[in-house]
Enzyme design. Structure first.
Site: not given
Ligand SMILES: NC(=O)c1ccc[n+]([C@@H]2O[C@H](COP(=O)([O-])OP(=O)(O)OC[C@H]3O[C@@H](n4cnc5c(N)ncnc54)[C@H](OP(=O)(O)O)[C@@H]3O)[C@@H](O)[C@H]2O)c1
Length: 351
Positions: A221, A225
């Site tokens: 994750y 991002k």
């Protein structure tokens, strides 16, 4: 005699030591001045500058916004608050029934047009992007909110990350976001051109503290991002000449299904307050003073971002280790909760 002259006279006679100390003093004064100016900019962005007027993005003149991940959490709030500002809304996300409910809520509350496009972003099927294009190609779209995103179900070491979870995170957060932008951005460009300079376009993409700080136990994750940070900033450079503002929005935790946090607090706002801060602060950096085309808009998140950036630094070992121990402890708690739930289900079965 001024105190500065006093200070200079008190320095040693040795020329090398003297000039080294004067240089150090000047560097210190420069650093302190830039720090104070940057902190001042954060505070002005957060508390002084008036909210952005969405008329410049075509509000109340028949323009449309496309919001991904619009059936829940932050995306649903973006859809509601953009509709409130006078934009018609295309709602894109996975579950048709939830999209229909949000569309009805928007139409009832704000009397703007809506369109829904059910779309499983994890499938990365070109047919999805064609469907989206077919649904919106003739709409005068001026705003895209790239909000859809997935994180790990609980913090997990990278080497133990389930492959489906890994693929879904990268596909939803990165591939789908980029392909959706390739479909929608040309339409925004055409809408801006047709307005002959009257309106601008806007592409907002949801970043995260997970992308700001390398985050152990949320490594996939975190990387996805961070990818969006670079991509969005690069796109901002490319599209500014076309009259399109491109901005990455950074957030720490917000109450939602994804964060699994229900109760808001000073540092964890609800989606409504978070989105209000994001829309109010478009074009301002908030806590992201060191970054082009990036905003950390919610006030406590902004102070956290600014504080970390101006002390240990986002890429430091200390930030990494603090983040590691925080996510290790969240993982332990999540595992204990799972075990407790499993035990109570098996007890119910035995009764
Ligand atoms: N919440 C936080 O603490 C936080 C912090 C920083 C950044 N963010 C970012 O903010 C964004 C929104 O997060 P959130 O907390 O609002 O999430 P959320 O409440 O879980 O909502 C996610 C939305 O995305 C949709 N979605 C999920 N998987 C999808 C898929 N495979 N295909 C299409 N749509 C899908 C969901 O649709 P369905 O309802 O149909 O499942 C829902 O509308 C994400 O990009 C996230 O990374 C969140």
């Amino acid at each position: 005699m001024s105190s500065i002259e006093d200070l200079l006279q008190s320095l040693p006679d040795n020329r090398v030591v003297y000039y080294t100390l004067v240089f150090a003093l000047l560097v210190g004064v420069f650093k302190l001045t830039t720090f104070v100016l940057r902190l001042g900019s954060v505070l002005v962005d957060l508390f002084v500058v008036p909210p952005v007027d969405f008329v410049k993005y075509g509000a109340h003149s028949g323009r449309w916004a496309v919001v991904t991940g619009a059936s829940d959490g932050i995306g649903k709030e973006f859809a509601l608050q953009l509709a409130k500002r006078g934009l018609a809304i295309v709602l894109v996300s996975r579950t048709k029934s939830k999209l229909e409910a949000v569309a009805e809520e928007i139409a009832t509350k704000y009397k703007v047009d809506t369109k829904i496009v059910p779309f499983d972003a994890a499938s990365d099927d070109e047919a999805n992007y064609l469907e989206l294009e077919k649904a919106v190609y003739d709409l005068p779209i001026s705003v895209l909110i790239n909000n859809v995103g997935q994180s790990h179900s609980i913090p997990v070491p990278f080497l133990e990350t389930d492959t489906t979870e890994l693929r879904n995170i990268i596909t939803i957060n990165n591939t789908a976001t980029l392909r959706i932008t390739q479909v929608i951005a040309p339409i925004i460009k055409a809408t801006v051109e047709k307005s002959r300079g009257k309106n601008r376009g806007l592409i907002l993409t949801m970043g995260s503290f997970g992308g700001l700080l390398p985050t152990p136990y949320l490594a996939v994750y975190s990387g996805s991002k961070a990818f969006l940070q670079q991509w969005s900033n690069a796109l901002a450079g490319e599209l500014s000449a076309d009259g399109i503002d491109v901005e990455l929005v950074i957030s720490y935790l917000v109450t939602s299904a994804m964060s699994k946090i229900r109760r808001s607090s000073l540092t964890i706002p609800n989606a409504k307050d978070f989105v209000a801060s994001a829309l109010k602060g478009i074009g301002r950096r908030g806590g992201a003073q060191e970054r082009y085309a990036t905003s950390t808009p919610f006030w406590t998140h902004a102070l956290m971002h600014f504080g970390i950036d101006n002390t240990v630094g986002v890429y430091s070992k200390i930030a990494n280790q603090l983040n590691l121990s925080m996510h290790q402890s969240i993982r332990q708690r999540a595992l204990r909760k799972k075990a407790k739930a499993a035990a109570s289900i098996s007890a119910e079965k035995n009764d």
